[in-house]
Design an enzyme around this catalytic site. Structure first.
Site, PDB file in Angstrom:
ATOM      1  N   HIS A 101     -10.737  -3.540   6.695  1.00 44.04           N
ATOM      2  CA  HIS A 101     -11.177  -4.388   5.560  1.00 44.04           C
ATOM      3  C   HIS A 101     -12.671  -4.704   5.654  1.00 44.04           C
ATOM      4  O   HIS A 101     -13.127  -5.702   5.090  1.00 44.04           O
ATOM      5  CB  HIS A 101     -10.445  -5.754   5.550  1.00 44.04           C
ATOM      6  CG  HIS A 101      -8.999  -5.704   5.167  1.00 44.04           C
ATOM      7  ND1 HIS A 101      -8.080  -6.572   5.678  1.00 44.04           N
ATOM      8  CD2 HIS A 101      -8.324  -4.917   4.307  1.00 44.04           C
ATOM      9  CE1 HIS A 101      -6.895  -6.330   5.174  1.00 44.04           C
ATOM     10  NE2 HIS A 101      -7.008  -5.309   4.333  1.00 44.04           N
ATOM     11  N   ARG A 104       3.917  -6.651   7.695  1.00 41.21           N
ATOM     12  CA  ARG A 104       3.536  -6.375   9.093  1.00 41.21           C
ATOM     13  C   ARG A 104       3.588  -7.659   9.902  1.00 41.21           C
ATOM     14  O   ARG A 104       3.251  -8.728   9.400  1.00 41.21           O
ATOM     15  CB  ARG A 104       2.101  -5.823   9.156  1.00 41.21           C
ATOM     16  CG  ARG A 104       1.937  -4.479   8.521  1.00 41.21           C
ATOM     17  CD  ARG A 104       0.520  -3.946   8.761  1.00 41.21           C
ATOM     18  NE  ARG A 104       0.169  -3.008   7.719  1.00 41.21           N
ATOM     19  CZ  ARG A 104      -0.999  -2.988   7.109  1.00 41.21           C
ATOM     20  NH1 ARG A 104      -1.939  -3.853   7.418  1.00 41.21           N
ATOM     21  NH2 ARG A 104      -1.233  -2.105   6.162  1.00 41.21           N
ATOM     22  N   GLU A 157     -14.243  -4.500  -3.380  1.00 38.92           N
ATOM     23  CA  GLU A 157     -14.603  -3.445  -2.432  1.00 38.92           C
ATOM     24  C   GLU A 157     -15.235  -2.246  -3.141  1.00 38.92           C
ATOM     25  O   GLU A 157     -16.165  -1.622  -2.625  1.00 38.92           O
ATOM     26  CB  GLU A 157     -13.363  -3.006  -1.657  1.00 38.92           C
ATOM     27  CG  GLU A 157     -12.910  -4.069  -0.676  1.00 38.92           C
ATOM     28  CD  GLU A 157     -11.475  -3.928  -0.224  1.00 38.92           C
ATOM     29  OE1 GLU A 157     -11.265  -3.319   0.820  1.00 38.92           O
ATOM     30  OE2 GLU A 157     -10.567  -4.451  -0.907  1.00 38.92           O
ATOM     31  N   ARG A 210     -14.109   5.471  -0.515  1.00 42.18           N
ATOM     32  CA  ARG A 210     -13.634   4.543   0.500  1.00 42.18           C
ATOM     33  C   ARG A 210     -13.067   5.403   1.619  1.00 42.18           C
ATOM     34  O   ARG A 210     -12.082   6.109   1.436  1.00 42.18           O
ATOM     35  CB  ARG A 210     -12.550   3.631  -0.055  1.00 42.18           C
ATOM     36  CG  ARG A 210     -12.076   2.687   1.010  1.00 42.18           C
ATOM     37  CD  ARG A 210     -10.730   2.104   0.719  1.00 42.18           C
ATOM     38  NE  ARG A 210     -10.290   1.368   1.897  1.00 42.18           N
ATOM     39  CZ  ARG A 210      -9.030   1.144   2.196  1.00 42.18           C
ATOM     40  NH1 ARG A 210      -8.079   1.576   1.406  1.00 42.18           N
ATOM     41  NH2 ARG A 210      -8.708   0.477   3.267  1.00 42.18           N
ATOM     42  N   ASN A 259     -10.786   6.114  -3.987  1.00 44.19           N
ATOM     43  CA  ASN A 259     -10.013   5.684  -2.823  1.00 44.19           C
ATOM     44  C   ASN A 259      -8.802   6.611  -2.732  1.00 44.19           C
ATOM     45  O   ASN A 259      -7.837   6.447  -3.464  1.00 44.19           O
ATOM     46  CB  ASN A 259      -9.598   4.222  -3.032  1.00 44.19           C
ATOM     47  CG  ASN A 259      -8.810   3.668  -1.861  1.00 44.19           C
ATOM     48  OD1 ASN A 259      -8.404   4.422  -0.964  1.00 44.19           O
ATOM     49  ND2 ASN A 259      -8.590   2.369  -1.864  1.00 44.19           N
TER      50      ASN A 259
END
Ligand code: ADP
Length: 402
Positions: A180, A241, A386, A91, A7
């Site tokens: 996601h 956020r 993931e 990823r 990643n």
């Protein structure tokens, strides 16, 4: 088969080496602060607990070289040579509308990554650098990738179109993409597997609640709507956020309050959400402590807003799906914070959601059924993974290629 999952971020490389026979982790780590004065390499493996090293790392190529050297180190390594790595699974972040499944990294994929740089200006360049670094260090190793946007490519136009002038979509590709995806896909497959029911027959809502947070409606195994949009800023309230707000607010901040575009960007992405409302932290563990130990009204208010917004999304996706069989909580917050799950699911009997409060409060590793016996909807906690999903998709692609 052993797969190295990478990643690559703008200044970091996270990795996991996975044994596909057992699906167990052999080694993992992260190289951070690449290009800064001092970079940090933190890693561990089945042979030792965590090690930390500080050094100068100029670029991703050097970062990857360091990771590979650690994997084959004669004393602490876990491989006798790099040829034991059968493939690298990346990823990847943004493929626009191009791919709905995992891909073997080809020149076409590289072109798509380049084409979509404007859609993910921080992430796609880092992904490209990561692919190049593998080419240099392991020229014969096959590379595959799974895009964060891929799982959501099944959304219908009514879910992905914004009611802006259509040319913004047709000319500039401004639409909902969703993120996601790998996590939502992984937990939906795990849920079906756990319940021993075909994923094609289930209506699910999956809540990925981590630093970033998103919620997805899944029908027959396919994403039909998701809360993150053109960027990961839309949707649920997150650590820092804001999620959904009136789109006129950023205009007001600039025109009336004199903030610059960059300042507004920082406010919405880095200073809002849980941190902004609570003035305490973006980390839910600290918020939870403030609520439980100090009864802090700001922490309680921020938590109320956070949970209310999840509740509203669940309600709207219930309507979009015309029913619901399974509700899944995942991500650092979804997996660990029973208080939050309880608050979200409170007074949801009207749409068939009823928690078993005792079960919900237990801390158990792995998958957990949280719903009461008479709940129409099965509520599950499923740890996401993931990296494993990327490794599984990479393995399956390699088998198809052979
Ligand atoms: P990311 O989105 O970066 O992948 P994670 O899914 O790991 O992050 O989620 C990280 C967040 O999970 C932390 O910021 C913290 O708020 C939350 N978290 C982790 N452990 C707990 C816990 N035991 N209780 C409450 N929240 C937790």
């Amino acid at each position: 088969m052993k797969i190295l999952v990478l990643n690559c971020g703008s200044s970091s490389i996270k990795y996991q080496l996975i044994d596909m026979q057992t699906e167990n982790l052999i080694a993992e780590g992260i190289v951070e602060k690449i290009g800064e004065d001092i970079a940090l390499f933190t890693y561990k493996s089945t042979r030792f607990t965590k090690k930390k090293r500080e050094m100068v790392i100029d670029n991703h190529e050097q970062g990857l070289q360091l990771i590979l050297e650690a994997l084959i180190d004669p004393v602490t390594g876990v491989l006798s040579g790099l040829d034991e790595i059968d493939a690298v699974g990346h990823r990847l972040v943004h493929a626009g509308e191009h791919y709905s499944d995992a891909v073997v990294v080809t020149d076409d994929v590289i072109r798509v990554l380049q084409e979509c740089v404007s859609l993910a200006p921080l992430h796609n360049p880092a992904n490209l650098i990561g692919i190049e670094a593998v080419k240099v260090n392991m020229p014969n190793c096959p590379q595959c990738g799974v895009f964060d946007t891929a799982f959501h490519q099944t959304m219908p136009a009514m879910a992905y179109l914004y009611p802006l002038p259509l040319e913004f979509y047709t000319n500039h590709k401004i639409r909902r993409y969703g993120f996601h995806g790998t996590s939502h896909k992984y937990v939906s497959l795990k849920a079906a597997d756990y319940l021993k029911r075909p994923v094609e027959e289930l209506k699910m809502i999956t809540c990925h609640l981590g630093n970033g947070a998103s919620i997805t409606a899944i029908k027959n195994g396919k994403s039909v709507d998701t809360s993150m949009g053109f960027t990961p800023l839309e949707g649920l309230m997150m650590g820092t956020r804001c999620g959904d707000i009136d789109p006129a607010i950023p205009i007001h901040l600039q025109q009336q309050l004199g903030f610059t575009v960059d300042e507004v960007n920082t406010i919405l992405n880095k200073k809002s959400g849980m941190l902004g409302l609570s003035h305490i932290s973006n980390d839910m563990r600290e918020i939870e402590d403030e609520i439980l130990i100090k009864n802090n009204p700001k922490a309680i208010m921020a938590m109320d807003v956070y949970c209310y917004r999840i509740k509203k999304y669940i309600g709207s996706y219930f309507a979009a799906l015309n029913g619901l069989d399974v509700l899944v909580f995942t991500g650092g917050i979804g997996e660990n914070m029973s208080m939050l799950r309880e608050q979200v699911c409170r007074e949801m009997e009207a749409i068939g959601i009823k928690l078993n409060l005792e079960e919900n409060s237990k801390r158990i590793d792995g998958i957990q059924v949280l719903s009461a016996e008479d709940s129409k909807v099965i509520v599950l906690k499923i740890p996401t993974n993931e990296e494993l999903m990327i490794a599984l998709e990479t393995e399956s692609l390699l088998r198809q290629e052979k």
